[in-house]
Design a protein around this motif. Sequence first.
Motif, mmCIF file in Angstrom:
data_model
loop_
_atom_site.group_PDB
_atom_site.id
_atom_site.type_symbol
_atom_site.label_atom_id
_atom_site.label_comp_id
_atom_site.label_asym_id
_atom_site.label_seq_id
_atom_site.Cartn_x
_atom_site.Cartn_y
_atom_site.Cartn_z
ATOM 1 N N HIS A 51 0.842 -1.193 0.000
ATOM 2 C CA HIS A 51 0.000 0.000 0.000
ATOM 3 C C HIS A 51 0.879 1.246 0.000
ATOM 4 N N ASP A 107 -6.678 2.321 -4.123
ATOM 5 C CA ASP A 107 -6.679 2.328 -5.585
ATOM 6 C C ASP A 107 -7.668 3.287 -6.216
ATOM 7 N N HIS A 120 -3.194 8.089 -6.645
ATOM 8 C CA HIS A 120 -4.212 7.137 -6.195
ATOM 9 C C HIS A 120 -4.176 6.984 -4.673
ATOM 10 N N THR A 122 -3.899 5.024 -1.307
ATOM 11 C CA THR A 122 -3.223 3.798 -0.868
ATOM 12 C C THR A 122 -3.988 3.136 0.280
#
Length: 175
Positions: A51, A107, A120, A122
């Motif tokens: 992540h 995402d 994006h 995480t």
Amino acid sequence: EDGFEIYCRPGDVVKLWQEIMAAGKDRGLIPCGLGSRDTLRFEANLPLYGHELSEDISPLEAGYGFCVKLDKEDFKGKSALKSQKENGLKRKIVGFELIDKGIARADYTVTNELSQEIGHVTTGYKSPTLDKALGLALISSDYAGIGNEIHIQIRNKTLKARVVSRKFLNKNYKK
């Protein structure tokens, strides 16, 4: 809270679980799942591999440059990390707080005010401690300043968010 990961033979799991739960019963021990573990590590700003750290996200981008000693002997990835440090980071992991109502999840796309993709999410949760929708996102360094407005694509909606300190549990962070 402290957490522990225990490895044992599959045939011993049930007995071990029962003994641990019995030993902690008088102290209020209760089990929790991965969701609980994940919100606790997230609120404490601890990264999760895959992540906030990965083969594609360096410790410098993740904000953990203090863990990397670039003045030591050669190691795998040293030249790439030195280059990132010398040339400046193109992207960073930032904390964010949703302004609009919703929950950002890993995402989900992050955009700027012109709807251009800048990164994006995480990790994203409704913080049980702070009762706010918070998250971490890997975004372009151009937008990483505290207070900057960013946008999160959640399903078919664009929600406003604000870049905030990742020190979510700092006593100075406003609930």
